[in-house]
Scaffold this motif. Structure first.
Motif, PDB file in Angstrom:
ATOM      1  N   GLU A 127       0.866  -1.037  -0.016  1.00 18.52           N
ATOM      2  CA  GLU A 127      -0.007   0.038  -0.007  1.00 18.52           C
ATOM      3  C   GLU A 127       0.941   1.177   0.296  1.00 18.52           C
ATOM      4  O   GLU A 127       0.335   2.261  -0.475  1.00 18.52           O
ATOM      5  CB  GLU A 127      -0.755   0.046   1.192  1.00 18.52           C
ATOM      6  CG  GLU A 127      -2.290  -0.979   1.139  1.00 18.52           C
ATOM      7  CD  GLU A 127      -3.054  -0.819   2.154  1.00 18.52           C
ATOM      8  OE1 GLU A 127      -2.600  -0.840   3.351  1.00 18.52           O
ATOM      9  OE2 GLU A 127      -4.279  -0.977   1.876  1.00 18.52           O
ATOM     10  N   LEU A 128       2.008   1.249   0.813  1.00 20.21           N
ATOM     11  CA  LEU A 128       2.808   2.478   0.699  1.00 20.21           C
ATOM     12  C   LEU A 128       3.676   2.600  -0.597  1.00 20.21           C
ATOM     13  O   LEU A 128       4.033   3.841  -0.701  1.00 20.21           O
ATOM     14  CB  LEU A 128       3.911   2.116   1.912  1.00 20.21           C
ATOM     15  CG  LEU A 128       3.557   2.417   3.360  1.00 20.21           C
ATOM     16  CD1 LEU A 128       4.404   2.005   4.490  1.00 20.21           C
ATOM     17  CD2 LEU A 128       2.491   3.739   3.563  1.00 20.21           C
ATOM     18  N   LEU A 129       3.635   1.664  -1.336  1.00 22.42           N
ATOM     19  CA  LEU A 129       4.275   2.031  -2.843  1.00 22.42           C
ATOM     20  C   LEU A 129       3.207   2.941  -3.384  1.00 22.42           C
ATOM     21  O   LEU A 129       4.020   3.529  -4.145  1.00 22.42           O
ATOM     22  CB  LEU A 129       4.283   0.593  -3.528  1.00 22.42           C
ATOM     23  CG  LEU A 129       5.429  -0.284  -2.926  1.00 22.42           C
ATOM     24  CD1 LEU A 129       5.278  -1.580  -3.943  1.00 22.42           C
ATOM     25  CD2 LEU A 129       6.903   0.333  -3.313  1.00 22.42           C
ATOM     26  N   GLY A 130       2.138   2.948  -3.210  1.00 25.72           N
ATOM     27  CA  GLY A 130       1.140   4.036  -3.937  1.00 25.72           C
ATOM     28  C   GLY A 130       0.863   3.390  -5.204  1.00 25.72           C
ATOM     29  O   GLY A 130       1.190   2.261  -5.649  1.00 25.72           O
ATOM     30  N   THR A 131       0.492   4.166  -6.225  1.00 26.20           N
ATOM     31  CA  THR A 131      -0.096   4.110  -7.719  1.00 26.20           C
ATOM     32  C   THR A 131       0.334   5.293  -8.349  1.00 26.20           C
ATOM     33  O   THR A 131       0.329   6.325  -7.787  1.00 26.20           O
ATOM     34  CB  THR A 131      -1.732   3.793  -7.631  1.00 26.20           C
ATOM     35  OG1 THR A 131      -2.197   4.988  -7.137  1.00 26.20           O
ATOM     36  CG2 THR A 131      -1.875   2.530  -6.782  1.00 26.20           C
ATOM     37  N   SER A 132       0.335   5.106  -9.610  1.00 23.45           N
ATOM     38  CA  SER A 132       0.611   6.005 -10.324  1.00 23.45           C
ATOM     39  C   SER A 132      -0.104   5.677 -12.120  1.00 23.45           C
ATOM     40  O   SER A 132      -0.022   4.521 -12.312  1.00 23.45           O
ATOM     41  CB  SER A 132       2.078   6.531 -10.608  1.00 23.45           C
ATOM     42  OG  SER A 132       2.777   5.291 -11.129  1.00 23.45           O
ATOM     43  N   GLY A 133      -0.076   6.616 -12.712  1.00 24.97           N
ATOM     44  CA  GLY A 133      -0.811   6.307 -14.115  1.00 24.97           C
ATOM     45  C   GLY A 133      -1.903   5.639 -14.065  1.00 24.97           C
ATOM     46  O   GLY A 133      -2.453   4.968 -14.848  1.00 24.97           O
ATOM     47  N   LEU A 134      -2.981   5.963 -12.949  1.00 21.30           N
ATOM     48  CA  LEU A 134      -4.464   5.401 -13.018  1.00 21.30           C
ATOM     49  C   LEU A 134      -5.174   6.294 -13.895  1.00 21.30           C
ATOM     50  O   LEU A 134      -5.043   7.421 -14.067  1.00 21.30           O
ATOM     51  CB  LEU A 134      -4.794   5.358 -11.594  1.00 21.30           C
ATOM     52  CG  LEU A 134      -4.184   4.414 -10.591  1.00 21.30           C
ATOM     53  CD1 LEU A 134      -4.730   4.412  -9.283  1.00 21.30           C
ATOM     54  CD2 LEU A 134      -4.256   2.896 -11.262  1.00 21.30           C
TER      55      LEU A 134
END
Length: 139
Positions: A127-134
């Motif tokens: 979860e701490l890695l997060g997300t990008s490009g959604l």
């Protein structure tokens, strides 16, 4: 794709790239205790366990304790148990075939508290890695 070295390496490639080790890969795989696959979403069909609404370590006991064979009724390659009611993916079966992965399967099958502790830490890391490009879904 069948279980084997290519699937094992693919699993490691994906998770190592995010900073996970073999223990964390096996712990996160325990999320397969929940839910089921839907052919229209993934091409795979069925639940991993007979209690898909209960988070526990049953996934590991079933993975180790049942004989898994090719399910010839599905479009995508997957495994089924002798009853034909449960399924495993090639990425599940490699957890038994690879000695580094298997040692954690053995631990988690016997020790639910250890599984819960390791899963919690690995999932928090994920979860701490997060997300990008959604992208936003259009209704």
């Amino acid at each position: 794709d069948h279980a084997g070295p290519k699937t094992t390496q693919g699993l490691r490639d994906v998770f190592y790239r995010m900073g996970f080790d073999d223990r964390e890969i096996v712990a996160l795989s325990g999320a397969h205790a929940l839910g089921r696959c839907h052919a229209d979403a993934s091409g795979y069909v069925g639940p991993w366990s007979s209690t898909p609404l209960l988070f526990n370590n049953s996934y590991y006991g079933l993975l180790k304790g049942l004989k898994w064979t090719e399910n010839k009724k599905t479009k995508k390659f997957q495994y089924e148990d002798p009853s034909g009611q449960l399924m495993m993916l090639p990425s599940d079966i490699v957890l038994l075939e690879d000695k580094n992965f298997k040692k954690y399967v053995d631990v988690y099958a016997k020790d639910q508290k250890k599984f819960f502790a390791d899963f919690k830490a690995a999932f928090e890391k994920l979860e701490l890695l997060g997300t990008s490009g959604l992208k936003t879904l259009k209704e």
